[in-house]
Design a protein around this motif. Structure first.
Motif, PDB file in Angstrom:
ATOM      1  N   PHE A  69       0.858  -1.186   0.000  1.00  0.00           N
ATOM      2  CA  PHE A  69       0.000   0.000   0.000  1.00  0.00           C
ATOM      3  C   PHE A  69       0.897   1.239   0.000  1.00  0.00           C
ATOM      4  N   VAL A  70       0.840   1.987  -1.073  1.00  0.00           N
ATOM      5  CA  VAL A  70       1.653   3.193  -1.202  1.00  0.00           C
ATOM      6  C   VAL A  70       0.757   4.402  -1.379  1.00  0.00           C
ATOM      7  N   GLU A  71       1.349   5.559  -1.155  1.00  0.00           N
ATOM      8  CA  GLU A  71       0.573   6.799  -1.176  1.00  0.00           C
ATOM      9  C   GLU A  71       0.084   7.139  -2.578  1.00  0.00           C
ATOM     10  N   ASP A  72       0.781   6.655  -3.607  1.00  0.00           N
ATOM     11  CA  ASP A  72       0.440   7.017  -4.974  1.00  0.00           C
ATOM     12  C   ASP A  72      -0.665   6.149  -5.570  1.00  0.00           C
ATOM     13  N   SER A  88      -4.064   4.701  -6.873  1.00  0.00           N
ATOM     14  CA  SER A  88      -5.364   5.265  -7.236  1.00  0.00           C
ATOM     15  C   SER A  88      -6.443   4.637  -6.366  1.00  0.00           C
ATOM     16  N   ASP A  89      -7.642   5.240  -6.392  1.00  0.00           N
ATOM     17  CA  ASP A  89      -8.745   4.716  -5.584  1.00  0.00           C
ATOM     18  C   ASP A  89      -9.120   3.305  -6.014  1.00  0.00           C
ATOM     19  N   ILE A  90      -9.103   3.062  -7.330  1.00  0.00           N
ATOM     20  CA  ILE A  90      -9.478   1.734  -7.823  1.00  0.00           C
ATOM     21  C   ILE A  90      -8.441   0.697  -7.400  1.00  0.00           C
ATOM     22  N   LEU A  91      -7.151   1.036  -7.531  1.00  0.00           N
ATOM     23  CA  LEU A  91      -6.105   0.100  -7.141  1.00  0.00           C
ATOM     24  C   LEU A  91      -6.125  -0.161  -5.642  1.00  0.00           C
ATOM     25  N   HIS A  92      -6.382   0.900  -4.859  1.00  0.00           N
ATOM     26  CA  HIS A  92      -6.473   0.711  -3.398  1.00  0.00           C
ATOM     27  C   HIS A  92      -7.649  -0.199  -3.048  1.00  0.00           C
ATOM     28  N   VAL A 144      -8.441  -7.955  -2.042  1.00  0.00           N
ATOM     29  CA  VAL A 144      -7.558  -9.115  -1.896  1.00  0.00           C
ATOM     30  C   VAL A 144      -7.329  -9.421  -0.416  1.00  0.00           C
ATOM     31  N   VAL A 145      -7.150  -8.388   0.401  1.00  0.00           N
ATOM     32  CA  VAL A 145      -6.964  -8.592   1.839  1.00  0.00           C
ATOM     33  C   VAL A 145      -8.219  -9.201   2.469  1.00  0.00           C
ATOM     34  N   ASP A 146      -9.391  -8.739   2.038  1.00  0.00           N
ATOM     35  CA  ASP A 146     -10.645  -9.301   2.560  1.00  0.00           C
ATOM     36  C   ASP A 146     -10.774 -10.780   2.202  1.00  0.00           C
TER      37      ASP A 146
END
Length: 406
Positions: A192-195, A197-201, A207-209
Motif C-alpha cells: 500500500f503506497v501513497e500514490d 489510485s482509488d481503484i487500485l487501493h 484481496v486482503v478481505d
C-alpha cells in the motif's frame, strides 16, 4: 519536541528517509502534518529543505529520538528497548549473550537492571499481570489448545505416524502444513503506497478481505478438529476396531449365522473360497505378462517372494499393466500465472505445485550463480524431495538454459 522512536537499534528495521532513501539514524525528523503514512526525513534532507508532493519545508515537525532516560538515569530508552529485545532473542538468564548483543552494558549491569525494573518492580508486575489476563480474555474464543486429544503421541518428523496425524505437532499445537497453505502468497507482492489510485487501493483491500475469509475457514477447520478430538489416534484406532467387528457381525447375520461355532466354519470356508478364486485368476494374470519376457520374469520372482512369506520387493512394470498418475491440474493453484507453458507442462507431469517449483527454481538459480555451475548432487542436496523429481527439474532447467552444469 522529543519523542520515543518506535524502532529498534537495527537500521534495517527503521523506515527509509523519503528524501534520500537511506535508513534513518536517530535523531531524525517526522512531519507533524503529513500522513498517514508517516513522513520521515533524515537530518541532512531536513536541513536542505526537502519537499515532496504535499510535504512543505515549513510544516511543523517532531524530532524522533530515544536518547533519554526512562527507568534509570544511566539507561537511555534506546538501551531499554535493546535490553528487552536481547532477552527475547537470547532467553532469560543468558546474561552474557544479552550483554554481547547490547554491546553497551556488561553482563552484571544487564542482569541487575532487568531484575530490578522488570521482575521485582511491583508496578510492572501488576501491569504485566493485567495485560496477561486481558490477552487471555481476548483470545479465549479463538485459541485452539487441542486439549481434547488427551496428550497425543509425538512422532518424529515425516514418520508414518506423523503422516497419519496430518503433520500435527503436539508441542506447538499446530500443523506443519495448514489448510489452504498458500493463502499468504496472494499478499506477498501487495504494497500500500501513497500514490495508489482509488481503484487500485480498493482492489488491494478486496484481496486482503479474501485472505481474511480464507483465514476464517482455516480457523473453522481447526475448531472442528479441536472440538471433536480428531487427532487422537488411540481413539480412532479403537473406533476402527469396533466398526470392523460390527461389520463382521452384520455379515454373519446376513448369512444366517446365529452362533460363534458356525461363524468359525463360515470364516474357514470363506478363506478357502478366496484361495480358490486367486488360483483361478492366476492364469489370466500370467497371460497379461506372457508377451513381455522381462515382465514375466519379474512376475515369477514376485510370486516366489509371496510363496516364501516375503513381501514382494519388485514392482510390476509391464507396459500393458502400468498405470501412471494423471497430470496435475494447475487451475487455481498459486503461482500458476508466473509459469510459462513449458514450466506448466513440467509441473503437470511431475505433479508439483507451482509455488513449490518456483521456490526450488530460485534456490537452484541462486546456487548456480554462486558456484558458476551446478551438479545434480548439489541440486539433490538443496531440494529435499523425491530424487526422480529433482532430476526432472534439474534436467529441465539445464535444457531451458536457466542453469549450467558444473
Amino acid at each position: 519536541m522529543d519523542r520515543l522512536g518506535s524502532f529498534s537499534n537495527d537500521p534495517s528495521d527503521k523506515p527509509p528517509c523519503r528524501g534520500c532513501s537511506s535508513y534513518l539514524m536517530e535523531p531524525y525528523i517526522k512531519c507533524a502534518e503529513c500522513g498517514p503514512p508517516p513522513f520521515f526525513l533524515c537530518l541532512q534532507c531536513f536541513t536542505r529543505g526537502f519537499e515532496y508532493k504535499k510535504h512543505q519545508s515549513d510544516h511543523t515537525y517532531e524530532i524522533m529520538t530515544s536518547d533519554f532516560p526512562v527507568l534509570d538515569p544511566s539507561w537511555t530508552a534506546q538501551e531499554e528497548m535493546a535490553l528487552l529485545e536481547a532477552v527475547m532473542d537470547c532467553g532469560f538468564g543468558n546474561w552474557q549473550d544479552v550483554a554481547n548483543q547490547m554491546c553497551t552494558k556488561t553482563k552484571e549491569e544487564c542482569e541487575k537492571h532487568y531484575m530490578k525494573h522488570f521482575i521485582n518492580n511491583p508496578l510492572f508486575a501488576s501491569t504485566l499481570l493485567n495485560l496477561k489476563h486481558a490477552e487471555e480474555a481476548k483470545t479465549a474464543d479463538t485459541a485452539i489448545p487441542f486439549q481434547s486429544t488427551d496428550d497425543p503421541p509425538r512422532p518424529t518428523f515425516d514418520s508414518l505416524l506423523s503422516r497419519d496425524m496430518a503433520g500435527y505437532m503436539p508441542a506447538r499445537a499446530d500443523f506443519i502444513e495448514e489448510f489452504d497453505n498458500y493463502a499468504e502468497w496472494d499478499l506477498r507482492d501487495i504494497d500500500f503506497v501513497e500514490d495508489d489510485s482509488d481503484i487500485l487501493h480498493a482492489l488491494k483491500m478486496a484481496v486482503v478481505d479474501i485472505y481474511h475469509s480464507r483465514l476464517k475457514e482455516r480457523q473453522r477447520r481447526k475448531k472442528i478438529i479441536r472440538d471433536h478430538g480428531l487427532i487422537n489416534l488411540r481413539k480412532f484406532q479403537l473406533e476402527f476396531e469396533l466398526r470392523r467387528e460390527i461389520k463382521r457381525l452384520q455379515e454373519y447375520r446376513t448369512a444366517g449365522i446365529t452362533n460363534f461355532c458356525s461363524a468359525r466354519t463360515y470364516d474357514h470356508l470363506k478363506k478357502t473360497r478366496e484361495e480358490e478364486r486367486l488360483k483361478r485368476t492366476m492364469l489370466s494374470e500370467v497371460l497379461q505378462y506372457i508377451q513381455d519376457s522381462s515382465a514375466c520374469q519379474q512376475w515369477l520372482r514376485r510370486q516366489a517372494d509371496i510363496d516364501s512369506g516375503l513381501s514382494p520387493s519388485i514392482p510390476m512394470t509391464s507396459n500393458s499393466g502400468r498405470r501412471s498418475a494423471p497430470p496435475l491440474n494447475l487451475t487455481g493453484l498459486p503461482g500458476t500465472e508466473k509459469l510459462n507453458e513449458k514450466e506448466k507442462e513440467l509441473c503437470q507431469m511431475v505433479r508439483l505445485v507451482p509455488g513449490a517449483y518456483l521456490e526450488y527454481k530460485s534456490a537452484l538459480l541462486n546456487e548456480c550463480n554462486k558456484q558458476g555451475g551446478l551438479r545434480l548432487a548439489q541440486a539433490r542436496a538443496l531440494i529435499k524431495i523425491d530424487v526422480n523429481k529433482t532430476r526432472k527439474i534439474y534436467d529441465f532447467l539445464i535444457r531451458e538454459g536457466y542453469i549450467t552444469k558444473a
